[in-house]
Design an enzyme around this catalytic site. Structure first.
Site, PDB file in Angstrom:
ATOM      1  N   ASP A  40      13.054 -15.438  18.482  1.00 54.70           N
ATOM      2  CA  ASP A  40      12.296 -15.094  19.685  1.00 54.70           C
ATOM      3  C   ASP A  40      13.024 -13.939  20.371  1.00 54.70           C
ATOM      4  O   ASP A  40      14.022 -13.430  19.858  1.00 54.70           O
ATOM      5  CB  ASP A  40      12.126 -16.307  20.598  1.00 54.70           C
ATOM      6  CG  ASP A  40      13.440 -16.889  21.095  1.00 54.70           C
ATOM      7  OD1 ASP A  40      14.469 -16.178  21.088  1.00 54.70           O
ATOM      8  OD2 ASP A  40      13.441 -18.060  21.503  1.00 54.70           O
ATOM      9  N   SER A  41      12.530 -13.519  21.524  1.00 55.21           N
ATOM     10  CA  SER A  41      13.117 -12.343  22.180  1.00 55.21           C
ATOM     11  C   SER A  41      14.575 -12.580  22.578  1.00 55.21           C
ATOM     12  O   SER A  41      15.404 -11.682  22.460  1.00 55.21           O
ATOM     13  CB  SER A  41      12.288 -11.917  23.388  1.00 55.21           C
ATOM     14  OG  SER A  41      12.171 -12.981  24.301  1.00 55.21           O
TER      15      SER A  41
END
Length: 83
Positions: A40-41
């Protein structure tokens, strides 16, 4: 600090295996951080920080958004180490 592309590949692979806790078989040059590794980010940011510290390079946010695959990351590091 010039390193061979093979040395960069080995170090990147070690970072990915240690940081993401993934199976070594999953790490291929065309593997994508999001689709193949499930980053994910936040994972991506932390991974880029780990790479910066390991190689002594700076990856700004705009450049990081263009690093999608393992190959992209290796090529980016190689270019930065040649400067």
């Amino acid at each position: 600090m010039v390193q061979s592309i093979a040395k960069i590949q080995d170090t990147v692979k070690d970072i990915l295996l240690d940081f993401l806790k993934i199976d070594e078989q999953k790490v291929k040059l065309d593997s994508e951080f999001l689709n193949d590794f499930g980053c994910d980010s936040l994972d991506s940011i932390e991974l880029m920080v780990e790479v910066e510290e390991s190689f002594g390079v700076k990856i700004n946010d705009d450049e990081a958004s263009n690093i999608v695959t393992v190959s992209d990351l290796i090529n980016y590091i190689d270019l930065r180490l040649q400067i």
